[in-house]
Scaffold this motif. Structure first.
Motif, PDB file in Angstrom:
ATOM      1  N   GLY A 132       6.148 -14.466   8.442  1.00  0.00           N
ATOM      2  CA  GLY A 132       5.041 -14.108   7.581  1.00  0.00           C
ATOM      3  C   GLY A 132       4.748 -12.623   7.639  1.00  0.00           C
ATOM      4  N   HIS A 133       3.981 -12.147   6.672  1.00  0.00           N
ATOM      5  CA  HIS A 133       3.653 -10.732   6.563  1.00  0.00           C
ATOM      6  C   HIS A 133       2.198 -10.631   6.135  1.00  0.00           C
ATOM      7  N   ASP A 134       1.407  -9.890   6.894  1.00  0.00           N
ATOM      8  CA  ASP A 134      -0.030  -9.816   6.604  1.00  0.00           C
ATOM      9  C   ASP A 134      -0.303  -9.304   5.192  1.00  0.00           C
ATOM     10  N   ALA A 135       0.419  -8.284   4.761  1.00  0.00           N
ATOM     11  CA  ALA A 135       0.174  -7.712   3.435  1.00  0.00           C
ATOM     12  C   ALA A 135       0.596  -8.668   2.319  1.00  0.00           C
ATOM     13  N   TRP A 136       1.619  -9.473   2.589  1.00  0.00           N
ATOM     14  CA  TRP A 136       2.076 -10.405   1.566  1.00  0.00           C
ATOM     15  C   TRP A 136       1.200 -11.653   1.483  1.00  0.00           C
ATOM     16  N   ARG A 137       0.645 -12.050   2.619  1.00  0.00           N
ATOM     17  CA  ARG A 137      -0.041 -13.353   2.743  1.00  0.00           C
ATOM     18  C   ARG A 137       0.922 -14.485   2.396  1.00  0.00           C
ATOM     19  N   GLY A 138       2.116 -14.395   2.945  1.00  0.00           N
ATOM     20  CA  GLY A 138       3.151 -15.387   2.720  1.00  0.00           C
ATOM     21  C   GLY A 138       4.413 -14.961   3.425  1.00  0.00           C
ATOM     22  N   THR A 139       5.478 -15.722   3.243  1.00  0.00           N
ATOM     23  CA  THR A 139       6.758 -15.387   3.873  1.00  0.00           C
ATOM     24  C   THR A 139       7.770 -14.813   2.895  1.00  0.00           C
TER      25      THR A 139
END
Length: 224
Positions: A93-100
């Protein structure tokens, strides 16, 4: 094919860095099944015949896994628009994306100078992107991007050339993940090609496929 170049807006860095080959799916070891399924969907999607699409070198350091495509809207031997679409995947996951997963794009085309001077052009072009995604019924989050217009005027030995204007749409968004954590990347690709076609001035492929706002005039085809 004219490959789109430059830095893409992905919230995590740029694209002007060392690339993998088109067949190398990432630096994180064997690609996980959700990423492989997402890439297979991209590879298996059928598109309208005016769009030529090929695998492209993917960025190495934006995510553990990446896959890239480049495309051109073609009329005979002329390119009307071109672009690059990159699929990123970070299983953690990636905080900026809010997804994988994250989709990152650059789209560009030549415009008439009068059209480029339209003060509403940036808002209209951004609506083409969001409208293309919405028209295909796609759920997504965390959209971000820029719309840039640039003009060139020629002098001296080049003064016979007409002034040229270019539009660039750089954007990224997080596709909603479905069953098994796999986003519907095939439909996202179709929507992205709808955007390319609209920037190129092509009519929609089918009724209801167009975004809401249309700009009426286009520069003629550009030599490939």
């Amino acid at each position: 094919m004219a490959a789109a170049q430059g830095r893409l807006s992905d919230g995590a860095g740029g694209m002007d860095e060392p690339k993998d080959t088109g067949d190398d799916l990432g630096q994180g070891g064997a690609p996980p099944p959700p990423f492989r399924a997402a890439v297979d969907a991209l590879r298996g999607t059928r598109l309208r015949p005016q769009i030529e699409i090929d695998p492209a070198p993917a960025p190495k350091r934006l995510a553990p896994y990446a896959y890239a495509l480049e495309a051109a809207v073609v009329d005979g031997e002329e390119d009307l628009a071109d672009g690059r679409l990159v699929l990123l995947h970070d299983p953690a996951g990636h905080d900026a994306w809010r997804g994988t997963f994250r989709l990152v794009t650059l789209v560009r085309a030549e415009l008439e100078p009068e059209m480029a001077a339209d003060p509403l052009l940036p808002e209209v072009c951004w609506s083409w992107l969001t409208g293309a995604l919405s028209a295909r019924g796609l759920a997504y989050g965390e959209p971000s991007g820029t719309v840039t217009r640039a003009g060139s005027h020629y002098f001296g030995g080049l003064s016979a050339r007409p002034a040229a204007s270019q539009i660039e749409i750089r954007a990224s968004w997080t596709p909603r993940e479905g069953l098994g954590g796999v986003p519907d990347t095939g439909t996202h690709l179709v929507a992205w090609c709808d955007l390319l076609a609209q920037v190129a001035g092509l009519p929609p492929a089918a009724p209801g496929d167009a975004s809401v706002v249309t700009l009426p005039q286009r520069r003629g085809p550009q030599s490939r």
